[in-house]
Design a protein around this motif. Structure first.
Motif, PDB file in Angstrom:
ATOM      1  N   ASP A  99       0.812  -1.225   0.000  1.00 55.23           N
ATOM      2  CA  ASP A  99       0.000   0.000   0.000  1.00 55.23           C
ATOM      3  C   ASP A  99       0.845   1.275   0.000  1.00 55.23           C
ATOM      4  O   ASP A  99       0.316   2.371  -0.225  1.00 55.23           O
ATOM      5  N   GLN A 100       2.156   1.136   0.242  1.00 55.44           N
ATOM      6  CA  GLN A 100       3.023   2.314   0.292  1.00 55.44           C
ATOM      7  C   GLN A 100       3.308   2.904  -1.085  1.00 55.44           C
ATOM      8  O   GLN A 100       3.638   4.085  -1.201  1.00 55.44           O
ATOM      9  N   ILE A 101       3.206   2.074  -2.123  1.00 57.36           N
ATOM     10  CA  ILE A 101       3.639   2.526  -3.447  1.00 57.36           C
ATOM     11  C   ILE A 101       2.448   2.852  -4.330  1.00 57.36           C
ATOM     12  O   ILE A 101       1.414   2.190  -4.274  1.00 57.36           O
ATOM     13  N   LYS A 102       2.601   3.917  -5.091  1.00 56.78           N
ATOM     14  CA  LYS A 102       1.563   4.334  -6.028  1.00 56.78           C
ATOM     15  C   LYS A 102       2.120   4.280  -7.460  1.00 56.78           C
ATOM     16  O   LYS A 102       3.333   4.189  -7.668  1.00 56.78           O
ATOM     17  N   ARG A 103       1.221   4.343  -8.412  1.00 53.15           N
ATOM     18  CA  ARG A 103       1.628   4.297  -9.808  1.00 53.15           C
ATOM     19  C   ARG A 103       2.681   5.379 -10.087  1.00 53.15           C
ATOM     20  O   ARG A 103       2.504   6.544  -9.742  1.00 53.15           O
ATOM     21  N   GLY A 104       3.782   4.973 -10.703  1.00 54.74           N
ATOM     22  CA  GLY A 104       4.845   5.909 -11.050  1.00 54.74           C
ATOM     23  C   GLY A 104       5.912   6.075  -9.990  1.00 54.74           C
ATOM     24  O   GLY A 104       6.946   6.697 -10.241  1.00 54.74           O
ATOM     25  N   ARG A 108      12.097   2.687  -4.162  1.00 55.87           N
ATOM     26  CA  ARG A 108      12.807   3.245  -3.020  1.00 55.87           C
ATOM     27  C   ARG A 108      11.862   3.894  -1.998  1.00 55.87           C
ATOM     28  O   ARG A 108      12.308   4.297  -0.923  1.00 55.87           O
ATOM     29  N   VAL A 109      10.584   3.990  -2.333  1.00 55.49           N
ATOM     30  CA  VAL A 109       9.641   4.602  -1.386  1.00 55.49           C
ATOM     31  C   VAL A 109       9.328   3.663  -0.220  1.00 55.49           C
ATOM     32  O   VAL A 109       8.818   4.105   0.811  1.00 55.49           O
ATOM     33  N   PHE A 110       9.652   2.370  -0.372  1.00 53.64           N
ATOM     34  CA  PHE A 110       9.231   1.403   0.638  1.00 53.64           C
ATOM     35  C   PHE A 110       9.917   1.625   1.982  1.00 53.64           C
ATOM     36  O   PHE A 110      11.138   1.709   2.071  1.00 53.64           O
ATOM     37  N   LYS A 111       9.119   1.726   3.018  1.00 53.17           N
ATOM     38  CA  LYS A 111       9.614   1.748   4.389  1.00 53.17           C
ATOM     39  C   LYS A 111       9.586   0.324   4.949  1.00 53.17           C
ATOM     40  O   LYS A 111       8.842  -0.531   4.465  1.00 53.17           O
ATOM     41  N   LYS A 112      10.383   0.096   5.955  1.00 51.17           N
ATOM     42  CA  LYS A 112      10.359  -1.182   6.652  1.00 51.17           C
ATOM     43  C   LYS A 112       9.004  -1.349   7.320  1.00 51.17           C
ATOM     44  O   LYS A 112       8.468  -0.424   7.925  1.00 51.17           O
ATOM     45  N   CYS A 113       8.431  -2.551   7.235  1.00 55.76           N
ATOM     46  CA  CYS A 113       7.142  -2.841   7.847  1.00 55.76           C
ATOM     47  C   CYS A 113       7.321  -3.890   8.940  1.00 55.76           C
ATOM     48  O   CYS A 113       7.954  -4.931   8.722  1.00 55.76           O
ATOM     49  N   VAL A 114       6.783  -3.605  10.105  1.00 49.79           N
ATOM     50  CA  VAL A 114       6.981  -4.455  11.282  1.00 49.79           C
ATOM     51  C   VAL A 114       5.620  -4.866  11.854  1.00 49.79           C
ATOM     52  O   VAL A 114       4.748  -4.018  12.062  1.00 49.79           O
ATOM     53  N   SER A 115       5.463  -6.153  12.088  1.00 47.05           N
ATOM     54  CA  SER A 115       4.249  -6.676  12.721  1.00 47.05           C
ATOM     55  C   SER A 115       4.576  -7.076  14.157  1.00 47.05           C
ATOM     56  O   SER A 115       5.544  -7.797  14.402  1.00 47.05           O
ATOM     57  N   ILE A 116       3.769  -6.599  15.103  1.00 44.27           N
ATOM     58  CA  ILE A 116       3.903  -7.012  16.503  1.00 44.27           C
ATOM     59  C   ILE A 116       2.583  -7.655  16.915  1.00 44.27           C
ATOM     60  O   ILE A 116       1.544  -6.986  16.946  1.00 44.27           O
ATOM     61  N   SER A 117       2.622  -8.949  17.202  1.00 47.46           N
ATOM     62  CA  SER A 117       1.426  -9.693  17.593  1.00 47.46           C
ATOM     63  C   SER A 117       1.510 -10.026  19.077  1.00 47.46           C
ATOM     64  O   SER A 117       2.479 -10.652  19.518  1.00 47.46           O
ATOM     65  N   ILE A 118       0.500  -9.634  19.831  1.00 45.78           N
ATOM     66  CA  ILE A 118       0.409  -9.963  21.252  1.00 45.78           C
ATOM     67  C   ILE A 118      -0.730 -10.965  21.389  1.00 45.78           C
ATOM     68  O   ILE A 118      -1.907 -10.617  21.178  1.00 45.78           O
ATOM     69  N   LEU A 119      -0.399 -12.202  21.705  1.00 47.25           N
ATOM     70  CA  LEU A 119      -1.369 -13.297  21.658  1.00 47.25           C
ATOM     71  C   LEU A 119      -1.635 -13.866  23.046  1.00 47.25           C
ATOM     72  O   LEU A 119      -0.691 -14.127  23.797  1.00 47.25           O
TER      73      LEU A 119
END
Length: 295
Positions: A99-104, A108-119
């Motif tokens: 979802d970070q990137i758009k047409r064109g 290099r726009v990608f940021k690091k994505c981190v998931s934190i699950s508390i179960l």
């Protein structure tokens, strides 16, 4: 009478705690193994009730954060067992990434994505540790393929009963999230100033009558959902033993329960907390609400 304190593992309470900047920094530094002073900025992007599908009876509240403007973090709490959690968290983190990137745009726009699950259930049955961290690595030599995706999993049932003198920051935070008594909260707050800030926020929101109504409505919705799933499972077993004689009736009951749970979620979403209680006691009023919401 004991002081009322919300349970931090009820997602509504956790969301409110994460609104406190100091608590947010302390939690993220503990989970991500960062020095608090290296966290220049944390910004809440959104908190939303994420539903798996249109008829989802409960939904899962997630907190989305931006850290130092270079990584996006998604925090979710799940109290009832969900065996496909790993696949689910991968799906949503991948979606957050794309979802970070758009047409064109450049890659290099990608940021690091981190998931934190508390179960609040055991996901990895063969592992003893309560905390796990995952990256995308090469199988033989274990070097990173990319650092753009990262998964952290905290399994609350695996927490040790007693804290040690050398307990890690993440263990202290997990204990805080899992705590339910004032004695536990007081003890943990003395050990960490960031947890102390989280505790102060917890005390403040616990005394807010409006937030307490919302918290109790959310807690009831979770409890009712878990109970309905348990009862559905028990009915399923009974139907199997009876060779399927009551299948039609059970399906009708399940549909009725699904309608009531969907109504409760709609009422909570609209802030109609008193109507949740009234509908549980007044069947005629409940039927009118079902009609009003088109359920």
């Amino acid at each position: 009478m004991p002081e009322f304190l919300m349970k931090p593992k009820i997602d509504f309470a956790f969301k409110e705690i994460m609104a406190d900047g100091k608590a947010r920094i302390g939690f993220l530094s503990a989970v991500l193994k960062l020095k608090p002073e290296d966290i220049r900025e944390t910004r809440i992007l959104n908190t939303s009730l994420r539903k798996e599908h249109e008829d989802d009876k409960l939904g899962i509240l997630d907190v989305r954060l931006l850290l130092n403007d270079d990584r996006e973090i998604d925090i979710e709490i799940q109290l009832s067992e969900l065996r496909v959690w790993a696949d689910r968290s991968l799906f949503y983190l991948a979606k957050m990434f794309t979802d970070q990137i758009k047409r064109g745009d450049s890659y290099r726009v990608f940021k690091k994505c981190v998931s934190i699950s508390i179960l609040d259930f055991t996901l990895f049955q063969e592992e003893a540790e309560f905390y796990s961290c995952f990256h995308i690595r090469e199988d033989t030599h274990h070097f990173l393929y990319t650092d753009k995706m990262e998964f952290h999993v905290i399994e609350l049932p695996k927490l040790p009963e007693e804290l040690q003198d050398n307990s890690s920051d993440i263990e202290l935070w997990a204990k805080f999230i899992n705590a339910e008594s004032k004695e536990e909260f007081d003890m943990l707050a003395q050990k960490d100033s960031y947890i102390e800030s989280a505790y102060q926020t917890l005390q403040m929101i616990s005394q807010d009558s409006e937030k307490r109504l919302e918290y109790e409505a959310r807690e009831k919705a979770i409890r009712d959902y878990n109970e309905s799933m348990l009862e559905a499972e028990e009915r399923g077993e009974a139907r199997g033993e009876a060779r399927g004689e009551a299948r039609g009736e059970a399906r009708g009951e399940a549909r009725a329960e699904a309608r009531i749970n969907k109504l409760n979620v709609s009422l909570i979403r609209d802030g109609r907390y008193e109507d949740v209680k009234r509908a549980a006691e007044d069947r005629e009023f409940q039927q009118q609400l079902l009609s009003d919401y088109g359920i």
